[in-house]
Design an enzyme around this catalytic site. Structure first.
Site, short mmCIF file in Angstrom:
data_model
loop_
_atom_site.label_atom_id
_atom_site.label_comp_id
_atom_site.label_asym_id
_atom_site.label_seq_id
_atom_site.Cartn_x
_atom_site.Cartn_y
_atom_site.Cartn_z
CE LYS A 178 0.32 3.39 4.71
NZ LYS A 178 0.16 3.52 6.14
CD GLU B 132 -2.86 5.35 6.72
OE1 GLU B 132 -2.85 5.42 5.48
OE2 GLU B 132 -1.91 4.87 7.38
CD GLU C 232 -3.55 -2.73 7.20
OE1 GLU C 232 -2.44 -2.98 6.74
OE2 GLU C 232 -4.16 -1.68 6.97
CG HIS D 250 -5.78 1.71 5.04
ND1 HIS D 250 -5.33 2.64 5.94
CD2 HIS D 250 -4.76 0.84 4.84
CE1 HIS D 250 -4.08 2.36 6.26
NE2 HIS D 250 -3.70 1.27 5.61
N GLY E 139 2.37 2.12 10.59
CA GLY E 139 3.29 3.24 10.43
C GLY E 139 3.97 3.65 11.71
CG ASN F 194 -1.69 1.25 1.41
OD1 ASN F 194 -1.79 2.05 0.47
ND2 ASN F 194 -2.26 1.46 2.59
CB SER G 55 5.24 -1.81 11.77
OG SER G 55 4.74 -0.50 12.01
C1 PEP Z 1 -0.70 0.00 5.80
O1 PEP Z 1 -0.67 1.09 5.29
O2 PEP Z 1 -1.64 -0.76 5.52
C2 PEP Z 1 0.39 -0.40 6.69
C3 PEP Z 1 0.28 -1.54 7.30
O3 PEP Z 1 1.43 0.47 6.85
P1 PEP Z 1 2.86 0.17 7.56
O4 PEP Z 1 3.36 -1.14 6.98
O5 PEP Z 1 3.72 1.33 7.18
O6 PEP Z 1 2.62 0.06 9.01
#
Ligand code: PEP
Length: 253
Positions: A12, A98, A168, A96, A174, A10, A214
């Site tokens: 973003k 976000e 998630e 997601h 992040g 992803n 992460s």
């Molecule tokens: C994500 O954006 O779905 C995500 C898991 O980000 P990160 O791997 O940076 O934590």
């Protein structure tokens, strides 16, 4: 039941068109010959068409990061499922955290997006996950259950079977703070049990559940060793060919 691992990036709100094409060129080379794992990248809308064109004939799939449920019309700033198909997308990320956190996404709007994606032959990557506060208040399972039931409302097995789930935990996205393999597995197992109740154990067994939060080349193996973790949705570490390649090639690390 053996499920094909699925690693998706992803990106973003990152990468110009040139940068996106450059990254997928590198990935095509570094991932050539990889078998036993499905891979997709998730560029921003502006780079989707160029990336899809660059990946034509390659096994790497392309995911959009969102979609709107209407077909067309006066919806300034939105992108329809047919537009994503036209650009060449295979997948679309839906719900997601976000989007939920910053753009008012709710279980109901997630449900509308999931249905629209499926009607147009886009495979959704449907994200669920609890915040740190919800975890601390021991509401993780209740939150996940609500997100599953709301997001999947009125979706029958034959439609649902094309969905990929992504667990998630919001506190791990992040932040550099990954859930331990055991923490992640506990929720993945819960999700599969709920899906068995909502659909059937055959359907629940067949559905892939990615972990996201992460994920790095350093922690991917431990996560993938868990029986109910079938892949990863990767943010930060998918922006560089080297780290994403290592994650996809986790069996070789
Ligand atoms: C994500 O954006 O779905 C995500 C898991 O980000 P990160 O791997 O940076 O934590």
């Amino acid at each position: 039941m053996s499920r094909l691992p699925f690693m998706a990036g992803n990106w973003k709100m990152n990468k110009t068109i040139d940068e996106a094409v450059d990254l997928v060129r590198q990935l095509k080379a570094s991932l050539s010959g990889v078998t036993g794992v499905e891979v997709a990248v998730g560029p921003p809308f502006t780079a989707l068409h160029a990336v899809c064109r660059e990946l034509q004939g390659s096994p790497i799939g392309v995911a959009a990061q969102n979609l709107f449920w209407e077909e067309k019309g006066a919806f300034t700033g939105e992108v329809s499922p047919a537009m994503l198909k036209d650009a060449g997308c295979d997948y679309v990320i839906v719900g997601h955290s976000e989007r939920r956190q910053y753009f008012g996404e709710t279980d109901e709007t997630v449900n509308r997006r999931l249905k629209a994606a499926l009607v147009h032959g886009l495979k959704p990557i449907f994200c669920v996950g609890e915040t740190l506060r919800e975890r601390d208040e021991e509401k993780t399972f209740a939150v996940i259950q609500r997100q599953l039931e709301g997001g999947l409302k009125d979706l029958e097995s034959k439609e649902f079977i094309s969905v990929v789930l992504a667990y998630e935990p919001v506190w791990a996205i992040g932040t550099g703070k990954t859930a331990t393999p055991e923490q992640a597995e506990e929720v993945h197992r819960f999700i599969r049990e709920r899906l068995a109740k909502m659909y059937s154990s055959d359907v629940a067994d067949a559905i892939r559940i990615q972990y996201g939060g992460s994920v790095t080349p350093e922690n991917v193996r431990g996560l993938m060793a868990q029986p109910d973790i079938d892949g990863a949705l990767v943010g930060g570490a998918s922006l560089k060919s080297d780290s994403f390649t290592k994650i996809v090639r986790f069996k070789e690390i």
